[in-house]
Scaffold this active site. Structure first.
Site, PDB file in Angstrom:
ATOM      1  N   VAL A  10     -22.208  -5.989   9.969  1.00 54.04           N
ATOM      2  CA  VAL A  10     -21.147  -6.657  10.725  1.00 54.04           C
ATOM      3  C   VAL A  10     -21.757  -7.251  11.971  1.00 54.04           C
ATOM      4  O   VAL A  10     -22.369  -6.537  12.772  1.00 54.04           O
ATOM      5  CB  VAL A  10     -20.009  -5.687  11.113  1.00 54.04           C
ATOM      6  N   ASP A  69     -15.586 -11.309   2.256  1.00 55.71           N
ATOM      7  CA  ASP A  69     -16.645 -10.853   3.157  1.00 55.71           C
ATOM      8  C   ASP A  69     -16.052 -10.260   4.428  1.00 55.71           C
ATOM      9  O   ASP A  69     -16.494  -9.209   4.905  1.00 55.71           O
ATOM     10  CB  ASP A  69     -17.570 -12.027   3.486  1.00 55.71           C
ATOM     11  N   LYS A  75     -16.012  -6.360   6.084  1.00 55.22           N
ATOM     12  CA  LYS A  75     -16.384  -6.080   7.470  1.00 55.22           C
ATOM     13  C   LYS A  75     -15.273  -5.323   8.198  1.00 55.22           C
ATOM     14  O   LYS A  75     -15.552  -4.393   8.974  1.00 55.22           O
ATOM     15  CB  LYS A  75     -16.718  -7.386   8.193  1.00 55.22           C
ATOM     16  N   GLY A 133     -28.521 -20.922   4.667  1.00 50.45           N
ATOM     17  CA  GLY A 133     -28.529 -19.479   4.482  1.00 50.45           C
ATOM     18  C   GLY A 133     -27.465 -18.751   5.280  1.00 50.45           C
ATOM     19  O   GLY A 133     -27.553 -17.530   5.475  1.00 50.45           O
TER      20      GLY A 133
END
Length: 362
Positions: free
Chosen positions: A151, A220, A224, A206
């Site tokens: 995170v 995602d 987190k 990336g």
């Protein structure tokens, strides 16, 4: 899957295994070599592994990395790292993958005294039972679970939360821009070019997960939020996080290759929301929030001077509201995506383990 099993005998010298040789794994090797050249006391890099092969790192790590990256694709059989030499208590595994199969091994590893350092959110951010098993394993064996890269890409977010809770503070709400990739996308998008163009740029840089739909769907950020909630002592399950995805159903149903070729399916919906926010003098931000045991994830149109609407690039901005920070929240900000900052966070955890748990450099 046959795990990299740890022996019950004490280790002679701690060793390091790196799983994952993509952009983060490559940046990890580069930084590892630079730190070692500068005198940092790090465990020897013993193995490099990806979904193709496992290689004992007997030569220069950069040369070994290139050999692993150029290995032929595998189509059948067990994951190659299941056949690597035996890990033992005190060794360190660095998980730079996004693999659920690898994350499933985190709990067995720590239960045998193997330290785990990870950027993979599927350990602490997936099933509640898995996260609890990891915690129990660390408690039982003294193994360290280094998760600062999961995170905020190493921002002092998890460490700050844990310190507050251990100090007796009560956390009331955590809210913020938790996805560096989505922060970059909404900072980048100005309506002049299609949103899909920015997504392809983020993939190439990336900033996103290997499948950008993991970011765009909110999954995602869900993971987190679960990691943050569990760091606060909340036994929160994934079903308690309400997620509003940016991915239309037609795009979600495609294979990864097809989805990357048809990202234009995102454009009309995003542009309409952006135009509505722009006309109201607001800014779109992808926000995750935990409050009173519930959580939600999705796009919000915020006033331009809102603390969470500020920042630039891949910045994460997270506000922690607690007893201690009741009048004004604790705000933590910094880059939340990118191979270099993620690799640095992984190596920070490895160094911490080396100094405090396995005695390297003492």
């Amino acid at each position: 899957m046959n795990a990299l099993l740890a022996r019950s005998t004490p280790p002679q010298t701690a060793r390091l295994a790196l799983l994952g040789t993509g952009t983060v794994g490559t940046a990890f090797v580069t930084r590892y070599q630079a730190l070692r050249a500068g005198g940092a006391q790090l465990p020897a890099l013993q193995w490099l592994a990806n979904s193709r092969t496992t290689l004992a790192c007997t030569a220069d790590p950069a040369e070994s990395l290139e050999q692993v990256r150029s290995a032929p694709q595998r189509t059948v059989g067990a994951l190659p790292w299941s056949h690597a030499d035996t890990l033992r208590a005190g060794d360190v595994v660095v998980d730079a993958t996004a693999s659920d199969l690898v994350a499933a091994e985190h709990a067995p590893w720590v239960a045998r005294g193997v330290h785990v350092v990870t950027a993979n959110k599927l350990g602490q951010g997936a099933q509640l039972e898995r996260a609890q098993q990891i915690h129990r394993g660390c408690t039982d064996t003294g193994a360290v679970y280094g998760d600062s890269a999961t995170v905020g890409a190493g921002l002092p977010l998890l460490s700050s939360l844990r310190a507050l809770v251990e100090g007796g503070d009560r956390i009331h709400r955590i809210e913020g821009v938790l996805s560096g990739s989505l922060a970059w996308l909404f900072n980048r998008y100005d309506g002049r070019q299609p949103f899909s163009v920015a997504v392809r740029e983020a993939v190439a840089a990336g900033y996103t997960e290997p499948d950008p739909r993991e970011d765009l769907s909110g999954e995602d950020v869900r993971r987190k939020l679960l990691i943050l909630a569990r760091a606060c002592g909340l036994a929160m399950d994934a079903s308690q996080v309400q997620v509003t995805s940016l991915v239309p159903a037609g795009l979600a149903a495609l294979s990864l290759a097809e989805a990357l070729a048809q990202l234009e399916l995102l454009d009309a919906g995003i542009h309409a929301r952006w135009r509505q926010a722009e006309d109201a003098g607001r800014r779109l931000r992808f926000i995750g929030c935990i409050e009173r045991g519930t959580a939600h994830v999705g796009v919000q149109a915020l006033p331009v001077d809102h603390p969470l609407a500020l920042g630039a690039g891949t910045d994460n901005r997270v506000a922690i509201h607690s007893d201690r920070y009741r009048e004004q929240p604790l705000l933590i900000q910094g880059p939340g995506a990118g191979a270099e900052v993620t690799a640095a966070a992984l190596l920070d955890d490895v160094l911490r383990i080396a100094r405090t748990s396995i005695g390297v450099g003492r």
